[in-house]
Design an enzyme around this catalytic site. Structure first.
Site, mmCIF file in Angstrom:
data_model
loop_
_atom_site.group_PDB
_atom_site.id
_atom_site.type_symbol
_atom_site.label_atom_id
_atom_site.label_comp_id
_atom_site.label_asym_id
_atom_site.label_seq_id
_atom_site.Cartn_x
_atom_site.Cartn_y
_atom_site.Cartn_z
ATOM 1 N N GLN A 1 -10.525 -2.754 2.156
ATOM 2 C CA GLN A 1 -10.061 -3.367 3.401
ATOM 3 C C GLN A 1 -10.095 -2.403 4.593
ATOM 4 O OE1 GLN A 1 -6.206 -4.239 1.521
ATOM 5 N NE2 GLN A 1 -5.240 -3.666 3.440
ATOM 6 N N GLY B 1 11.022 -3.075 5.501
ATOM 7 C CA GLY B 1 10.263 -4.338 5.470
ATOM 8 C C GLY B 1 9.775 -4.642 4.068
ATOM 9 N N HIS B 2 9.235 -3.620 3.386
ATOM 10 C CA HIS B 2 8.771 -3.805 2.004
ATOM 11 C C HIS B 2 9.947 -4.142 1.084
ATOM 12 C CE1 HIS B 2 5.553 -0.876 3.467
ATOM 13 N NE2 HIS B 2 4.835 -1.894 3.039
ATOM 14 N N GLN C 1 -2.942 -12.569 7.168
ATOM 15 C CA GLN C 1 -3.156 -12.207 5.757
ATOM 16 C C GLN C 1 -2.412 -13.193 4.843
ATOM 17 O OE1 GLN C 1 -2.990 -8.037 4.219
ATOM 18 N NE2 GLN C 1 -0.903 -8.590 3.689
ATOM 19 N N MET D 1 0.841 -1.210 0.000
ATOM 20 C CA MET D 1 0.000 0.000 0.000
ATOM 21 C C MET D 1 0.871 1.253 0.000
ATOM 22 S SD MET D 1 -3.453 -0.876 2.044
ATOM 23 C CE MET D 1 -2.865 -0.641 3.704
HETATM 24 P P1 AMP Z 1 1.384 -2.986 3.511
HETATM 25 O O1 AMP Z 1 1.967 -1.980 2.581
HETATM 26 O O2 AMP Z 1 1.461 -2.608 4.939
HETATM 27 O O3 AMP Z 1 0.018 -3.468 3.071
HETATM 28 O O4 AMP Z 1 2.321 -4.253 3.400
HETATM 29 C C1 AMP Z 1 2.671 -4.803 2.169
HETATM 30 C C2 AMP Z 1 3.418 -6.082 2.402
HETATM 31 O O5 AMP Z 1 4.579 -5.802 3.170
HETATM 32 C C3 AMP Z 1 2.624 -7.135 3.183
HETATM 33 O O6 AMP Z 1 2.884 -8.422 2.651
HETATM 34 C C4 AMP Z 1 3.175 -6.992 4.572
HETATM 35 O O7 AMP Z 1 3.058 -8.163 5.349
HETATM 36 C C5 AMP Z 1 4.617 -6.666 4.282
HETATM 37 N N1 AMP Z 1 5.253 -5.996 5.417
HETATM 38 C C6 AMP Z 1 4.854 -4.852 6.022
HETATM 39 N N2 AMP Z 1 5.654 -4.568 7.063
HETATM 40 C C7 AMP Z 1 6.582 -5.557 7.115
HETATM 41 C C8 AMP Z 1 7.679 -5.847 7.982
HETATM 42 N N3 AMP Z 1 7.998 -5.060 9.000
HETATM 43 N N4 AMP Z 1 8.405 -6.952 7.738
HETATM 44 C C9 AMP Z 1 8.082 -7.785 6.711
HETATM 45 N N5 AMP Z 1 7.063 -7.572 5.865
HETATM 46 C C10 AMP Z 1 6.316 -6.480 6.070
#
Ligand code: AMP
Length: 281
Positions: free
Chosen positions: A61, A36-37, A155, A30
């Site tokens: 969502q 992390g991303h 998820q 998003m």
């Molecule tokens: P989001 O942009 O928050 O919807 O996350 C996009 C993807 O990044 C999803 O698969 C999340 O699980 C993953 N994600 C977000 N934060 C982290 C993190 N700290 N470590 C690993 N994956 C992450």
């Protein structure tokens, strides 16, 4: 790096790459990207020849009282980071592109055993909305592989289930949680925390670690959980949404130790809802 908002263009791009015998992976996000991303992109690179990231803040969502309108956005910076990380293509669709016939209702799609537990208990629309959008992103990109973070373990579990159920033939890979140096799981929503809240936030991971290391020897799970909830509430957290021990293979609640036990938590610091989870091995 190829950037497009068009479903047709990203579909054709993916098709062309696959026709060259290459493997395509998708990393849905998003936006408001953090390390992390970017680690998901790196995992994708290890498993495929072409990495497509998507950036789309998915309205289905979020419920009416949640942060859809204020969700952090940093598209330019995101594109720069993706480019630097060596991502090959980015799909940045508009709402119209993903939902040309209007937003579908996010309910009665995901089985209750997945959609109504843990995060689904306080966010009943959430997993239905995720299921809808990930289906559309899969249709638009037809990847061989898709990467999701264990940060959102439920998820990841739901998407694995969906992929099996619909026989999509997409390999779903989970990537480990990336944390700040003090243990706080990285999240775009951490930007909402004020200075005082940011100092308290790592206690969540600390308590999960404490439960995890006491789990094998301690059979009184209820007491372990109660102690951690009390500690978090006494030390600045405003509300514990859930703190539960479940089997990572099927998300069943556990009352006794198993190697597959995983501890899941969601808690509020002010208005910010933090989630985290940890395994026991
Ligand atoms: P989001 O942009 O928050 O919807 O996350 C996009 C993807 O990044 C999803 O698969 C999340 O699980 C993953 N994600 C977000 N934060 C982290 C993190 N700290 N470590 C690993 N994956 C992450």
């Amino acid at each position: 790096m190829f950037i497009t908002s068009s479903k047709n263009e990203i579909f054709n791009h993916s098709k062309k790459v696959k026709s060259q015998g290459k493997k395509v992976s998708l990393v849905p996000t998003m936006g408001a990207l953090h390390q992390g991303h970017l680690e998901l992109i790196k995992t994708a690179q290890q498993h495929s020849d072409e990495v497509i990231a998507s950036i789309f803040i998915n309205p289905t969502q979020f419920s009416a009282n949640e942060d859809f309108n204020t969700y952090p956005k940093s598209l330019e910076r995101d594109l720069e980071l993706l480019n630097k990380t060596g991502c090959n293509a980015v799909f940045t669709p508009t709402e119209q592109e993903i939902y040309p016939n209007g937003k579908p209702e996010a309910k009665n799609i995901v089985p209750a055993e997945i959609a109504n537990i843990l995060c689904g208990n306080s966010r009943p629309h959430f997993f239905h909305g995720v299921w809808i959008v990930v289906s559309r992103l899969f249709e638009a990109t037809e990847p061989n592989i898709a990467i999701f973070g264990e940060k959102d373990y439920q998820q990841l579990f739901a998407i694995k289930y969906m992929t099996r159920l619909k026989k999509l033939g997409i390999e779903i890979i989970g990537a480990p949680i990336i944390r700040e140096s003090d243990g706080l799981a990285m999240s775009s929503r951490n930007a909402y925390l004020n200075e005082a809240e940011r100092e308290i936030a790592p206690l969540l991971h600390k308590e999960l670690k404490k439960i995890s290391s006491n789990l094998k020897e301690n059979t009184n799970y209820k007491q372990l959980i109660k102690n951690s909830k009390d500690y978090l509430l006494e030390n600045g957290f405003d509300n514990i949404d859930y703190l539960e021990i479940r089997d990572s293979n099927n998300l069943e609640e556990l009352n006794e130790y198993r190697d597959s036990a995983r501890i899941f938590a969601a808690a509020f610091l002010g208005k910010t809802r933090l989630i985290d989870n940890i395994g026991t091995n």
